[in-house]
Design a protein around this motif. Structure first.
Motif, short mmCIF file in Angstrom:
data_model
loop_
_atom_site.label_atom_id
_atom_site.label_comp_id
_atom_site.label_asym_id
_atom_site.label_seq_id
_atom_site.Cartn_x
_atom_site.Cartn_y
_atom_site.Cartn_z
N THR A 52 52.64 38.00 40.66
CA THR A 52 51.36 37.07 40.26
C THR A 52 51.83 36.75 39.36
O THR A 52 53.15 36.91 38.39
N GLU A 53 50.86 35.97 38.74
CA GLU A 53 51.37 35.26 36.80
C GLU A 53 51.52 35.52 36.02
O GLU A 53 52.39 34.85 35.14
N LYS A 54 51.76 37.25 35.87
CA LYS A 54 51.92 37.93 34.09
C LYS A 54 53.54 38.68 35.34
O LYS A 54 53.89 39.04 33.80
#
Ligand code: CP
Length: 294
Positions: free
Chosen positions: A267-269
């Motif tokens: 995911t983006e994190k």
């Protein structure tokens, strides 16, 4: 620098210099070295093994790989005799991953061959420590005061032992959280400032979270009631993900739905793939620094 066994052998000046080299190689610097490098991997590996091979080839070094069944260690030959043999064959470096720790290292370091530790038992994985540090510097800039939290199986983690004091060297604050049975008694040598009792408080504190793999292959007793209970207490769930202030890392391989919930891995994190990508340049920098003058 002739060998890389432990990040505890590196000064801040040497790490700064490796970071500069790493940045240059990532930016496209090309260098050619001559000679042969042996990779002896007695434990399994995907990221470290392939990125070291790519790094060698980036530097025009020839590589020779052996796994647990491809060397005479299987017939009982000692690691010491293996090192002497490879040195006599003219190898310039031995990159090794082993399930044991080679104390005292001094007896090995006298050979002409350079030794590069790619993971020895629960002791050290220096290039992974450098990958995590350099990735954090790229993403966060200055690490001064950055709150870095290691989560999980701290006791068996060579990634923690290699990375935490590097973060501390760069003035980050290091915290840990995990099952009490999986925390070493003395955390001070690793620069740990805070030991948390619960994951919620720990995550509220952290700017960067480094999840560690639960290393059941190294468990000598039942340190946790079950993987399910571990995930519920410490794993990265969707609910906890929403509360993360910054990014998270994991050295890989991830125990899916134990360390991290499946849907959250990329995911983006997540910095997981950035860590993998950076591994090639970190290992190119280390090999170049070790072998350039010899
Ligand atoms: N991080 C790490 O050491 O991964 P591998 O075991 O795949 O090399």
């Amino acid at each position: 620098m002739k060998h890389l066994i432990s990040t505890f052998d590196l000064t801040k000046g040497q790490v700064d210099y490796l970071f500069r080299l790493y940045t240059e190689f990532k930016g496209g610097r090309q260098e050619k070295l001559k000679g042969d490098v042996a990779l002896l991997f007695l434990e399994s590996s995907t990221r470290t093994r392939f990125s070291f091979e790519m790094a060698c080839r980036n530097l025009s070094l020839r590589t020779y790989w052996a796994g647990p069944r491809e060397s005479s260690i299987e017939k009982g030959e000692t690691f010491y005799d293996t090192v002497k043999t490879l040195s006599s064959l003219g190898f310039r470096a031995l990159i090794f991953r082993v399930p044991f720790v080679l104390f005292p290292y001094d007896s090995y370091l006298k050979e002409s061959i350079s030794l590069i530790n790619a993971g020895d038992g629960s002791h050290q994985h220096p290039t992974q420590g450098l990958v995590d540090l350099f990735t954090a510097i790229e993403v966060y800039g200055s690490l001064e005061g950055l709150k870095v939290l290691y989560v999980g199986d701290i006791a068996h983690s060579r990634v923690f032992r290699s990375g935490s004091h590097l973060f501390s060297m760069y003035s980050a604050k290091v915290g840990v959280v995990g099952p009490r049975t999986l925390l070493p008694k003395d955390l001070t040598p690793f620069g740990v400032e805070v030991v948390f009792d619960d994951i919620t408080t720990a995550l509220e504190w952290a700017d960067l979270v480094i999840y560690l793999r639960l290393q059941e292959e190294r468990f000598k007793e039942n340190y946790i009631p079950s993987k399910e209970s571990y995930f519920l207490q410490f794993g990265l769930t969707k609910e906890r993900y929403k509360k993360l202030k910054g990014f998270f890392m994991h050295p890989g391989p991830v125990n899916i739905n134990v360390d991290i919930e499946a849907e959250l891995v990329y995911t983006e994190k997540s910095l997981i793939l950035k860590q993998v990508e950076n591994g090639v340049y970190v290992r190119t920098a280390v090999l170049y620094e070790v072998l350039k003058d010899a």
